[in-house]
Write a protein that holds these residues in place. Structure first.
Motif, PDB file in Angstrom:
ATOM      1  N   LYS A   1      21.701  28.510  -2.049  1.00  0.00           N
ATOM      2  CA  LYS A   1      21.918  29.321  -0.852  1.00  0.00           C
ATOM      3  C   LYS A   1      22.362  28.468   0.331  1.00  0.00           C
ATOM      4  O   LYS A   1      23.174  28.900   1.154  1.00  0.00           O
ATOM      5  N   ARG A   2      21.846  27.262   0.414  1.00  0.00           N
ATOM      6  CA  ARG A   2      22.244  26.372   1.504  1.00  0.00           C
ATOM      7  C   ARG A   2      23.690  25.921   1.326  1.00  0.00           C
ATOM      8  O   ARG A   2      24.446  25.845   2.302  1.00  0.00           O
ATOM      9  N   TYR A   3      24.097  25.638   0.097  1.00  0.00           N
ATOM     10  CA  TYR A   3      25.496  25.301  -0.163  1.00  0.00           C
ATOM     11  C   TYR A   3      26.414  26.421   0.345  1.00  0.00           C
ATOM     12  O   TYR A   3      27.446  26.180   0.969  1.00  0.00           O
ATOM     13  N   ILE A   4      26.020  27.653   0.033  1.00  0.00           N
ATOM     14  CA  ILE A   4      26.837  28.812   0.436  1.00  0.00           C
ATOM     15  C   ILE A   4      26.869  28.949   1.952  1.00  0.00           C
ATOM     16  O   ILE A   4      27.920  29.227   2.542  1.00  0.00           O
ATOM     17  N   ALA A   5      25.729  28.732   2.596  1.00  0.00           N
ATOM     18  CA  ALA A   5      25.676  28.833   4.058  1.00  0.00           C
ATOM     19  C   ALA A   5      26.517  27.738   4.719  1.00  0.00           C
ATOM     20  O   ALA A   5      27.209  27.989   5.719  1.00  0.00           O
ATOM     21  N   MET A   6      26.484  26.527   4.166  1.00  0.00           N
ATOM     22  CA  MET A   6      27.283  25.419   4.719  1.00  0.00           C
ATOM     23  C   MET A   6      28.762  25.609   4.436  1.00  0.00           C
ATOM     24  O   MET A   6      29.615  25.117   5.171  1.00  0.00           O
TER      25      MET A   6
ATOM     26  N   ASP B   1      31.204  33.116 -16.303  1.00  0.00           N
ATOM     27  CA  ASP B   1      30.789  34.388 -15.704  1.00  0.00           C
ATOM     28  C   ASP B   1      30.615  34.260 -14.195  1.00  0.00           C
ATOM     29  O   ASP B   1      30.737  35.253 -13.465  1.00  0.00           O
ATOM     30  N   PHE B   2      30.314  33.044 -13.724  1.00  0.00           N
ATOM     31  CA  PHE B   2      29.895  32.862 -12.333  1.00  0.00           C
ATOM     32  C   PHE B   2      30.869  32.038 -11.499  1.00  0.00           C
ATOM     33  O   PHE B   2      30.794  32.070 -10.275  1.00  0.00           O
ATOM     34  N   VAL B   3      31.768  31.296 -12.133  1.00  0.00           N
ATOM     35  CA  VAL B   3      32.655  30.415 -11.366  1.00  0.00           C
ATOM     36  C   VAL B   3      34.088  30.925 -11.410  1.00  0.00           C
ATOM     37  O   VAL B   3      34.469  31.702 -12.291  1.00  0.00           O
ATOM     38  N   THR B   4      34.878  30.466 -10.454  1.00  0.00           N
ATOM     39  CA  THR B   4      36.277  30.863 -10.401  1.00  0.00           C
ATOM     40  C   THR B   4      37.043  30.264 -11.579  1.00  0.00           C
ATOM     41  O   THR B   4      36.649  29.221 -12.120  1.00  0.00           O
TER      42      THR B   4
ATOM     43  N   VAL C   1      32.999  26.535  -0.835  1.00  0.00           N
ATOM     44  CA  VAL C   1      32.249  27.178  -1.914  1.00  0.00           C
ATOM     45  C   VAL C   1      33.125  28.152  -2.706  1.00  0.00           C
ATOM     46  O   VAL C   1      32.968  28.292  -3.922  1.00  0.00           O
ATOM     47  N   ASP C   2      34.079  28.811  -2.015  1.00  0.00           N
ATOM     48  CA  ASP C   2      34.904  29.793  -2.725  1.00  0.00           C
ATOM     49  C   ASP C   2      35.855  29.144  -3.735  1.00  0.00           C
ATOM     50  O   ASP C   2      36.461  29.839  -4.550  1.00  0.00           O
TER      51      ASP C   2
ATOM     52  N   ILE D   1      28.871  34.601  -4.563  1.00  0.00           N
ATOM     53  CA  ILE D   1      28.620  34.180  -3.180  1.00  0.00           C
ATOM     54  C   ILE D   1      27.943  35.307  -2.401  1.00  0.00           C
ATOM     55  O   ILE D   1      26.946  35.086  -1.695  1.00  0.00           O
ATOM     56  N   GLU D   2      28.453  36.525  -2.538  1.00  0.00           N
ATOM     57  CA  GLU D   2      27.917  37.670  -1.796  1.00  0.00           C
ATOM     58  C   GLU D   2      26.483  37.977  -2.219  1.00  0.00           C
ATOM     59  O   GLU D   2      25.627  38.284  -1.374  1.00  0.00           O
TER      60      GLU D   2
END
Length: 538
Positions: free
Chosen positions: A288-293, A325-328, A408-409, A417-418
């Motif tokens: 979650k911190r990675y996503i916030a940063m 399933d989870f990564v681009t 992150v995207d 991410i959402e």
């Protein structure tokens, strides 16, 4: 902080000594034993132990430089580490080498049987180091008076595992830990397990950040090492005790080992505490911190978290979860998960491969890193190789220094991410898989479940760590409270993950271990910072 002893200075000097070890001697004999450890009339069995390699190391320090006064003046070159044969070691004892202060330690690599992630038992491997010869008092096989359980940091190349000790350079934490065995006042039996997925089990997945399982395996490995030592070398000092030490992933493992022993009433290791540096104690908070940063300085870190969960978590396996399933698509196409699985590249190698992929594909919509240049942070692509005047740009690509990152995207799908940002379910990733990933990370937090910490938990964390964010430290401190732990916040001009690791081992670790082993541990919260040698950033 307490004054750092010269013995500690000797130990940490090996970090900077650029010496390579020669090949080991092989020994494939099985140690015929079925050791047990009795604790309150309960026996803990340990399987037969197999010795796979061994060797002897000599450590020398210049006497003159040892006594010149200010410990800050001690230089890395004052230490010499070399491998010697047993006959050479005995000759040194007979001749009485009084020109230098020197000690020797012996190492073996062992295989021991333990539970693994798939529910079966396999032979795991580990490094075991112990005192061999002390040239100060001319004593052979000095009795170990402490057990040091060393927990190594994240590796992605099997060549880096502790049981590959004979091929590891002195510039690293494994040899740092090994020197606890026999340097001046230190006389320890040191055990450093490989972890499942490395060494003897390199062909199977590594359950990255699986707290309980890894702790059980390390505890079993420590028992196997203790049994081997007492059966084949000499008995431990009657008053011996132990401590767990680790940085980064090793910090989380060391804390997990202490939690495991306290929770399960495991007293046979006489574990008094754990000294833990910048560990990922809360995988979910980390993500979650990675996503916030919106910055990933080390994209291999979330990839390891994801692959470990997909490969070894029962719920994720039952749902048929896959990394893709989870990564681009563009992150998956870098080959990062194949690199992790192959275990032939270091984390620096993988970071370099990601940068190369970015340079070659970023302009066409492929995975893209950003790197520090003489014009600021820019996408690391061919289009940015030169500036508007056609002059070649200078990019800082040194790994581990915070000079490159990706948003992150570039790695995670938008719906992932959402979900981890707002808890929103949308897009093509099934809700069940998102929740399974969340649960897989949440249950491996150090503070998860019903547990009240006892004495000995010591946490050291840089407030600016970009790879293992400070939220991991906050998770433990806020949940358990500062009256239950030693909580040391590290502040320095160099707060990046790798530089903090050097400071942890070089400046702080020895004194913190000393506090625990001498029963001087006391819960407190403190801010620390500082340095040691001129020319080495701390």
């Amino acid at each position: 902080m307490k004054t750092i002893k010269k013995s500690v200075i000797i130990i940490i000097s090996s970090i900077f000594a650029a010496v390579s070890f020669t090949a080991c001697t092989a020994d494939d004999e099985i140690v015929e034993q079925t050791p047990t450890f009795t604790n309150n009339n309960k026996e803990y069995p340990v399987s037969d132990v197999k010795v796979t390699a061994s060797g002897i190391m000599k450590v020398e320090a210049n006497k003159k430089n040892l006594t010149r006064g200010n410990v800050g003046e001690f230089n890395p070159e004052d230490i010499k580490i070399s491998q010697v044969s047993e006959s050479e070691a005995k000759m040194m004892l007979q001749n009485g080498d009084g020109k230098s202060t020197g000690q020797m330690y012996q190492w073996v690599t062992l295989n021991y049987r333990c539970n693994t992630a798939d529910g079966t038992q396999k032979d795991l491997s580990e490094l075991v180091v112990f005192p061999y010869l002390n040239l100060v008092v001319y004593e052979t096989n000095p009795t170990a008076n402490q057990l040091v359980i060393g927990c190594h940091s994240t590796i992605t190349s099997n060549a880096q595992c502790p049981s590959n000790f004979s091929n590891l350079p002195t510039l690293g934490e494994i040899n740092m830990l090994a020197l606890f065995a026999n340097v001046l006042s230190q006389k320890a039996l040191v055990v450093v397990p490989d972890y499942e997925g490395y060494g003897s089990t390199a062909s199977i997945p590594h359950p990255y950040c699986n707290r309980e399982l890894t702790a059980e395996q390390v505890v079993t490995g420590a028992k196997a090492a203790l049994s081997y030592y007492e059966k084949n070398v000499t008995k431990m000092d009657p008053n011996w005790s132990s401590v767990a030490i680790g940085y980064s992933q090793g910090g989380a493992v060391a804390a997990g080992v202490l939690r495991y022993c306290q929770k399960h009433g495991e007293t046979s290791l006489r574990l008094k505490g754990a000294v833990c540096g910048d560990g990922p104690y809360d995988p979910l908070a980390t993500l979650k911190r990675y996503i916030a940063m919106d910055k990933l300085y080390m994209p291999v870190a979330p990839a390891l978290l994801l692959k470990g969960a997909v490969d070894t978590d029962p719920d994720m396996i039952a749902l048929g979860c896959k990394c893709e399933d989870f990564v681009t698509d563009k992150f998956y196409q870098t080959g990062i998960f194949q690199m992790i699985q192959a275990k032939d590249k270091t984390t620096d190698d993988i970071q370099a491969a990601l940068l190369k992929h970015s340079f070659e594909n970023g302009d066409e919509g492929g995975f893209m890193m950003r790197a520090q240049s003489n014009d600021g942070f820019l996408p690391y692509t061919k289009n940015n190789a030169t500036d508007s005047k056609g002059k070649k740009r200078s990019f800082e690509l040194e790994n581990g220094k915070g000079y490159n990152y990706c948003t992150v995207d570039q790695c995670l799908k938008p719906e992932v991410i959402e979900y981890f940002r707002n808890g929103t379910i949308s897009g093509d990733v099934p809700e069940a898989k998102l929740k399974a990933l969340e649960n897989a990370m949440a249950k491996n937090a150090l503070t998860a479940g019903d547990f009240t910490p006892g004495k000995g938990f010591t946490f050291f964390h840089s407030i600016g760590d970009e790879v293992v964010p400070y939220c991991n430290f906050e998770s433990v401190r806020n949940t358990w409270g500062v009256n239950s732990i030693v909580a040391l916040t590290y502040q320095s001009n160099t707060t990046l993950h790798v530089a903090t690791g050097t400071s942890f081992y070089a400046v702080y670790c020895g004194s913190l271990v000393d506090e625990i082993l001498k029963d001087n541990w006391g819960a407190r919260e403190e801010t620390v910072g500082g340095g040691l040698w001129k020319g080495y950033a701390m």
